[in-house]
Motif scaffolding. Structure first.
Motif, PDB file in Angstrom:
ATOM      1  N   GLN A   1      -4.072  -0.810  14.019  1.00  0.00           N
ATOM      2  CA  GLN A   1      -5.494  -0.692  14.324  1.00  0.00           C
ATOM      3  C   GLN A   1      -6.132   0.428  13.508  1.00  0.00           C
ATOM      4  N   HIS A   2      -5.372   1.530  13.311  1.00  0.00           N
ATOM      5  CA  HIS A   2      -5.911   2.663  12.563  1.00  0.00           C
ATOM      6  C   HIS A   2      -6.130   2.307  11.098  1.00  0.00           C
ATOM      7  N   PHE A   3      -5.172   1.574  10.503  1.00  0.00           N
ATOM      8  CA  PHE A   3      -5.285   1.199   9.097  1.00  0.00           C
ATOM      9  C   PHE A   3      -6.321   0.097   8.863  1.00  0.00           C
ATOM     10  N   ASN A   4      -6.777  -0.534   9.937  1.00  0.00           N
ATOM     11  CA  ASN A   4      -7.858  -1.517   9.793  1.00  0.00           C
ATOM     12  C   ASN A   4      -9.122  -0.888   9.213  1.00  0.00           C
TER      13      ASN A   4
ATOM     14  N   ILE B   1      -0.050  12.570  13.793  1.00  0.00           N
ATOM     15  CA  ILE B   1       0.458  12.480  12.441  1.00  0.00           C
ATOM     16  C   ILE B   1      -0.740  12.425  11.502  1.00  0.00           C
ATOM     17  N   SER B   2      -0.591  13.061  10.349  1.00  0.00           N
ATOM     18  CA  SER B   2      -1.673  13.125   9.367  1.00  0.00           C
ATOM     19  C   SER B   2      -1.412  12.083   8.292  1.00  0.00           C
ATOM     20  N   LEU B   3      -2.295  11.087   8.173  1.00  0.00           N
ATOM     21  CA  LEU B   3      -2.103   9.955   7.281  1.00  0.00           C
ATOM     22  C   LEU B   3      -3.024  10.066   6.080  1.00  0.00           C
ATOM     23  N   PRO B   4      -2.508   9.830   4.866  1.00  0.00           N
ATOM     24  CA  PRO B   4      -3.372   9.893   3.685  1.00  0.00           C
ATOM     25  C   PRO B   4      -4.437   8.798   3.731  1.00  0.00           C
ATOM     26  N   LEU B   5      -5.625   9.154   3.417  1.00  0.00           N
ATOM     27  CA  LEU B   5      -6.790   8.253   3.345  1.00  0.00           C
ATOM     28  C   LEU B   5      -7.249   7.739   4.704  1.00  0.00           C
ATOM     29  N   ALA B   6      -6.406   7.880   5.744  1.00  0.00           N
ATOM     30  CA  ALA B   6      -6.744   7.307   7.051  1.00  0.00           C
ATOM     31  C   ALA B   6      -6.919   8.358   8.134  1.00  0.00           C
ATOM     32  N   GLY B   7      -6.728   9.636   7.808  1.00  0.00           N
ATOM     33  CA  GLY B   7      -6.931  10.688   8.803  1.00  0.00           C
ATOM     34  C   GLY B   7      -5.756  10.849   9.752  1.00  0.00           C
ATOM     35  N   THR B   8      -6.014  11.423  10.917  1.00  0.00           N
ATOM     36  CA  THR B   8      -4.963  11.705  11.891  1.00  0.00           C
ATOM     37  C   THR B   8      -4.938  10.645  12.990  1.00  0.00           C
ATOM     38  N   LEU B   9      -3.746  10.496  13.580  1.00  0.00           N
ATOM     39  CA  LEU B   9      -3.563   9.540  14.673  1.00  0.00           C
ATOM     40  C   LEU B   9      -2.617  10.153  15.697  1.00  0.00           C
ATOM     41  N   SER B  10      -2.992  10.123  16.968  1.00  0.00           N
ATOM     42  CA  SER B  10      -2.136  10.654  18.030  1.00  0.00           C
ATOM     43  C   SER B  10      -1.096   9.611  18.432  1.00  0.00           C
ATOM     44  N   VAL B  11       0.172  10.024  18.408  1.00  0.00           N
ATOM     45  CA  VAL B  11       1.264   9.147  18.849  1.00  0.00           C
ATOM     46  C   VAL B  11       2.032   9.772  20.011  1.00  0.00           C
ATOM     47  N   GLN B  12       1.533  10.871  20.545  1.00  0.00           N
ATOM     48  CA  GLN B  12       2.201  11.561  21.637  1.00  0.00           C
ATOM     49  C   GLN B  12       2.386  10.626  22.827  1.00  0.00           C
ATOM     50  N   GLY B  13       3.639  10.499  23.300  1.00  0.00           N
ATOM     51  CA  GLY B  13       3.924   9.691  24.482  1.00  0.00           C
ATOM     52  C   GLY B  13       3.996   8.201  24.233  1.00  0.00           C
ATOM     53  N   LEU B  14       3.882   7.757  22.979  1.00  0.00           N
ATOM     54  CA  LEU B  14       3.942   6.327  22.680  1.00  0.00           C
ATOM     55  C   LEU B  14       5.369   5.900  22.373  1.00  0.00           C
ATOM     56  N   THR B  15       5.703   4.653  22.708  1.00  0.00           N
ATOM     57  CA  THR B  15       6.956   4.073  22.252  1.00  0.00           C
ATOM     58  C   THR B  15       6.782   3.647  20.797  1.00  0.00           C
TER      59      THR B  15
ATOM     60  N   ALA C   1       0.856  -1.199   0.000  1.00  0.00           N
ATOM     61  CA  ALA C   1       0.000   0.000   0.000  1.00  0.00           C
ATOM     62  C   ALA C   1       0.890   1.247   0.000  1.00  0.00           C
ATOM     63  N   PRO C   2       1.610   1.490  -1.100  1.00  0.00           N
ATOM     64  CA  PRO C   2       2.521   2.648  -1.145  1.00  0.00           C
ATOM     65  C   PRO C   2       1.804   3.971  -0.977  1.00  0.00           C
ATOM     66  N   GLU C   3       0.512   4.011  -1.334  1.00  0.00           N
ATOM     67  CA  GLU C   3      -0.229   5.265  -1.193  1.00  0.00           C
ATOM     68  C   GLU C   3      -0.432   5.647   0.271  1.00  0.00           C
ATOM     69  N   LEU C   4      -0.279   4.683   1.190  1.00  0.00           N
ATOM     70  CA  LEU C   4      -0.400   4.965   2.626  1.00  0.00           C
ATOM     71  C   LEU C   4       0.962   5.122   3.302  1.00  0.00           C
ATOM     72  N   SER C   5       2.025   4.808   2.583  1.00  0.00           N
ATOM     73  CA  SER C   5       3.374   4.833   3.156  1.00  0.00           C
ATOM     74  C   SER C   5       4.019   6.200   2.936  1.00  0.00           C
ATOM     75  N   GLY C   6       5.102   6.453   3.660  1.00  0.00           N
ATOM     76  CA  GLY C   6       5.839   7.699   3.473  1.00  0.00           C
ATOM     77  C   GLY C   6       6.495   8.179   4.748  1.00  0.00           C
ATOM     78  N   ASP C   7       7.094   9.368   4.666  1.00  0.00           N
ATOM     79  CA  ASP C   7       7.730  10.017   5.808  1.00  0.00           C
ATOM     80  C   ASP C   7       6.767  11.038   6.403  1.00  0.00           C
ATOM     81  N   PHE C   8       6.658  11.022   7.722  1.00  0.00           N
ATOM     82  CA  PHE C   8       5.704  11.891   8.400  1.00  0.00           C
ATOM     83  C   PHE C   8       6.373  12.535   9.617  1.00  0.00           C
TER      84      PHE C   8
END
Length: 366
Positions: free
Chosen positions: A104-107, A80-94, A65-72
């Protein structure tokens, strides 16, 4: 084979394929960062993985799925703002937690997504250091960043951990001017934010173990928001003070004052453990009025008291605790006048009124 047997066989095949996909997905999508260098379970640093925040750069790869891959880049709000999948909070995550969150988000848009995540550039982090250092304050550490608030010195790239690119505790102490001679390095407190929903932790670090036993677990890599407190020691032996002055996180220079009968009196920067005679030479040496056998060393002790010692200068003697002691930061050396100079000054003071009167008579032409 009956129709029922064929149905069971097909169902079993689908189950095995599903399990295989799940195992492959878990195997590929669970990369983790290396723990802190020299981890020590006793102080709970062994499981302290890097936690992401605004400014981190991530490389996301979604299998087929190269359309979902990339540098963010993690945005200021921690998302982080993901193409086709919206935003996802990663603050404080390992990294591992963020990988699972991405799966889970890409599901939402993919069936059985296989995701890999890499941290390509760490954000600069801010740490606060207070107590027995020469320049306490808030420091921003990392490459290409400014220094402490109110300071101009940041931790440079070549002064960071070579494996992770992050600064360690002792390196930040160096940037804060080094420890003072009264620092209690056996009880350094590191306060650190936990993960999501976790309270702030208080970690005790013993830098003496680092000096004596090269215990690298006592020099942890610092994280964003860390607070460091170095307390004042109640009592230090001369041997401990000498060892501290030679540590890599000690200041590169000390400042002493040389006053009295020297050619260039004032405050002088010197290397640690410089003996008294070398300080006199750095102040230009004695004047002809100096009493070389009557130097006085004034020192503020760690317990707050002030000591005064009389010394006789001996430039041929090696550094020793009796007649040519090693200096500490803030020491003052007083070089007194010799007997002839004292007598001359006393005579000049006694004759001053008469010489002033004779000058007045000459001015009046009498």
């Amino acid at each position: 084979m009956s129709n029922r047997q064929k149905s069971l066989a097909i169902a079993l095949s689908l189950t095995l394929v599903s399990l295989g996909d799940g195992m492959l997905q878990s195997a590929i999508a669970a990369p983790t960062l290396v723990p802190l260098s020299g981890s020590n379970p006793a102080n709970d640093l062994s499981t302290d993985l890097y936690r992401m925040g605004a400014g981190d750069r991530l490389k996301i790869t979604v299998y087929e799925a190269p359309e979902l891959s990339g540098d963010f880049e993690v945005l200021p709000d921690g998302t982080i703002s993901l193409p086709l999948a919206g935003t996802l909070s990663v603050q404080g995550l390992t990294l591992d937690e963020a990988t699972r969150a991405l799966q889970q988000h890409f599901n939402k848009v993919l069936r059985f997504p296989i995701v890999t995540l890499a941290l390509t550039n760490r954000r600069p982090v801010r740490v606060a250091i207070s107590g027995e250092v020469n320049r306490p304050g808030v420091y921003t550490v990392g490459s290409g960043v400014s220094g402490a608030l109110g300071q101009t010195n940041a931790v440079p790239q070549n002064n960071t951990n070579q494996e992770t690119g992050q600064a360690t505790l002792t390196q930040v102490i160096q940037q804060a001017g080094g420890i003072t001679e009264t620092a209690d390095i056996r009880n350094v407190i590191l306060e650190r934010e936990g993960g999501r929903g976790q309270s702030r932790r208080r970690i005790e670090i013993n830098l003496w173990e680092l000096l004596q036993n090269t215990d690298l677990s006592q020099d942890p890599i610092l994280r964003d928001g860390d607070r460091i407190l170095i307390a004042r020691a109640r009592d230090l032996s001369p041997e401990e003070i000498r060892n501290l002055s030679q540590a890599s996180f000690a200041p590169a220079t000390i400042t002493v004052a040389v006053v009295g009968e020297v050619k260039a009196p004032g405050r002088i920067p010197l290397p640690p453990n410089t003996p008294v005679t070398q300080a006199v030479l750095a102040a230009g040496g004695f004047t002809v009025r100096a009493d070389e056998s009557a130097l006085e060393l004034v020192r503020l002790e760690p317990n707050g008291s002030v000591t005064r010692r009389r010394l006789a200068a001996n430039f041929s003697a090696s550094a020793n605790s009796e007649n040519n002691p090693a200096l500490r930061n803030g020491d003052t050396i007083i070089v007194t006048k010799n007997t002839a100079a004292s007598a001359s000054d006393a005579l000049s003071l006694f004759l001053a009124p008469f010489t002033a009167g004779f000058g007045l008579f000459r001015l009046l032409g009498l």
